[in-house]
Design a protein around this motif. Structure first.
Motif, PDB file in Angstrom:
ATOM      1  N   GLY A 195      54.538  38.544 -22.019  1.00 26.43           N
ATOM      2  CA  GLY A 195      55.940  38.162 -22.000  1.00 26.43           C
ATOM      3  C   GLY A 195      56.195  36.960 -21.109  1.00 26.43           C
ATOM      4  N   LEU A 196      55.520  36.924 -19.973  1.00 27.73           N
ATOM      5  CA  LEU A 196      55.665  35.777 -19.072  1.00 27.73           C
ATOM      6  C   LEU A 196      55.124  34.513 -19.728  1.00 27.73           C
ATOM      7  N   ALA A 197      53.961  34.632 -20.399  1.00 27.84           N
ATOM      8  CA  ALA A 197      53.375  33.464 -21.061  1.00 27.84           C
ATOM      9  C   ALA A 197      54.323  32.909 -22.125  1.00 27.84           C
ATOM     10  N   LYS A 198      54.960  33.812 -22.901  1.00 27.91           N
ATOM     11  CA  LYS A 198      55.909  33.352 -23.923  1.00 27.91           C
ATOM     12  C   LYS A 198      57.106  32.665 -23.272  1.00 27.91           C
ATOM     13  N   HIS A 199      57.590  33.223 -22.178  1.00 27.44           N
ATOM     14  CA  HIS A 199      58.714  32.611 -21.471  1.00 27.44           C
ATOM     15  C   HIS A 199      58.335  31.214 -20.957  1.00 27.44           C
ATOM     16  N   ASN A 206      61.187  23.406 -23.955  1.00 23.94           N
ATOM     17  CA  ASN A 206      62.552  22.926 -23.709  1.00 23.94           C
ATOM     18  C   ASN A 206      62.635  21.956 -22.539  1.00 23.94           C
ATOM     19  N   GLY A 207      61.487  21.712 -21.885  1.00 22.76           N
ATOM     20  CA  GLY A 207      61.486  20.814 -20.736  1.00 22.76           C
ATOM     21  C   GLY A 207      62.294  21.334 -19.564  1.00 22.76           C
ATOM     22  N   SER A 208      62.297  22.689 -19.376  1.00 26.94           N
ATOM     23  CA  SER A 208      63.133  23.291 -18.327  1.00 26.94           C
ATOM     24  C   SER A 208      62.289  23.930 -17.226  1.00 26.94           C
ATOM     25  N   THR A 209      61.251  23.216 -16.779  1.00 22.43           N
ATOM     26  CA  THR A 209      60.421  23.723 -15.678  1.00 22.43           C
ATOM     27  C   THR A 209      60.796  23.069 -14.354  1.00 22.43           C
ATOM     28  N   HIS A 210      61.906  22.357 -14.302  1.00 22.78           N
ATOM     29  CA  HIS A 210      62.367  21.764 -13.044  1.00 22.78           C
ATOM     30  C   HIS A 210      63.140  22.802 -12.237  1.00 22.78           C
ATOM     31  N   PRO A 311      57.003  20.395 -11.864  1.00 27.40           N
ATOM     32  CA  PRO A 311      57.312  20.403 -13.300  1.00 27.40           C
ATOM     33  C   PRO A 311      56.233  19.781 -14.174  1.00 27.40           C
ATOM     34  N   ASP A 312      55.394  18.916 -13.610  1.00 26.89           N
ATOM     35  CA  ASP A 312      54.379  18.254 -14.418  1.00 26.89           C
ATOM     36  C   ASP A 312      53.047  18.980 -14.384  1.00 26.89           C
TER      37      ASP A 312
END
Length: 348
Positions: A195-199, A206-210, A311-312
């Motif tokens: 579940g974490l991997a899918k999230h 979506n480019g939302s790792t900031h 984020p990168d």
């Protein structure tokens, strides 16, 4: 038969001839009717492959099959009909005038047809009003039966479509439920690794790792709880940790049981202080539960490793940072939070 009351059939009136499926809409002309129609109408040859009319064409001519056959295709998955000798079609065009045809009429084999237009039919009325009256009553019955049959078929098709949609919805719900179970830890109700991997995949897409922070949480001396008090007590400890993580996780935060007694919490955070507020709350809450009187352990002390998410980079990079901090916390005796950033990683 001239002058007979059409509402009171005589011995000359035909018995209703029905199709093999019992549909009265396939009624044919009686011998008397056919003879009269043949006298008044125009006989013509029909050739295999000939198209008499198409669906939607305006027509004013009625046809009777004298020899051979005619096929009527109503389209839209409706049952086609094959008419044989003495059977008639196209009567609405004759009776109504410029009536839009409801089927394609084609000739499958060479044969003979009788054509009747309005003027010929008027001669029929003048010569044999009783016979024509009975014919019209049957023709109207055929129209009504056709319409009723169409309504039944449409209702059945709608019912089948609704059943198919209901089945698809039920299947989709089952798939969603199964997918949720696959991504959820059965004991704690938190996300599992899958579940974490899918999230994380969704976030990267979506480019939302900031603006994220990661906490890894491990139970101190958890093996001793299982050894001394049994696995049910150990399960309750894990569930207590899950309750703490669930209570602290905000909208968009993800709590996960990675396996065994290791947990992860991915939180919204722009700074080290943001991440540490979560971490300190988790440690202090576990410590508070330990102070409560109990015969079996309610929880263990917890060790946490914390870091900000670049984020990168990928999950393995985040995990390596937080895991290094967690290892340091465990080595220092547990019940504490350790921080890891790029500077510390460079000196490690």
């Amino acid at each position: 038969m001239k002058g007979e009351n059409a509402a009171s059939p005589t011995r000359d009136e035909p018995a209703q001839r029905t199709a093999p499926n019992g549909d009265l809409a396939a009624a044919a002309l009686t011998a008397d009717e056919f003879a009269l129609f043949a006298q008044v109408g125009r006989m013509r040859r029909a050739y295999a492959g000939e198209v008499l009319f198409r669906r939607g064409d305006l027509g004013t001519t009625m046809y009777v099959v004298s020899k051979g056959a005619v096929e009527l295709d109503f389209g839209d998955d409706l049952i086609a009909k094959r008419l044989g000798p003495n059977e008639f079609f196209g009567e609405l065009g004759l009776l109504i005038g410029d009536h839009a045809r409801s089927a394609d009429a084609t000739v499958p084999v060479d044969g003979m047809l009788i054509e009747l237009r309005a003027e010929e039919f008027q001669r029929l009325v003048d010569r044999e009003p009783g016979l024509v009256s009975y014919f019209l009553r049957r023709a109207i019955m055929r129209v009504v039966l056709n319409e009723q049959g169409l309504i039944r078929r449409l209702r059945r098709r709608n019912h089948d479509l609704q059943s198919a949609l209901d089945s698809l919805r039920a299947t989709a719900a089952q798939l969603n439920q199964t997918e949720a179970l696959i991504r959820t830890d059965e004991l704690t109700g938190l996300f599992n690794r899958r579940g974490l991997a899918k999230h994380l995949q969704d976030r990267h897409r979506n480019g939302s790792t900031h603006g994220l922070g990661l906490l890894l949480i491990d139970c101190d001396r958890f093996k001793a709880v299982n050894d001394d008090h049994g696995h049910l007590a150990g399960d309750r400890v894990l569930q207590a940790v899950a309750h703490i993580l669930r209570s602290v996780a905000g909208n968009g935060d993800i709590a996960c049981r990675l396996g065994g007694d290791e947990f992860a919490l991915l939180v919204k955070a722009d700074s080290r202080d943001d991440v540490m507020r979560y971490a300190d709350f988790i440690v202090s809450t576990a410590h508070g539960l330990l102070q409560m009187p109990h015969t079996t352990p309610l929880i263990c002390t917890l060790s946490l490793g914390a870091c900000l998410v670049a984020p990168d980079t990928q999950w393995n990079d985040w995990y390596a940072h937080a895991d290094a901090a967690l290892y340091r916390a465990k080595r220092l005796g547990g019940n504490r939070v350790e921080w890891q950033d790029d500077a510390l990683a460079a000196t490690a």
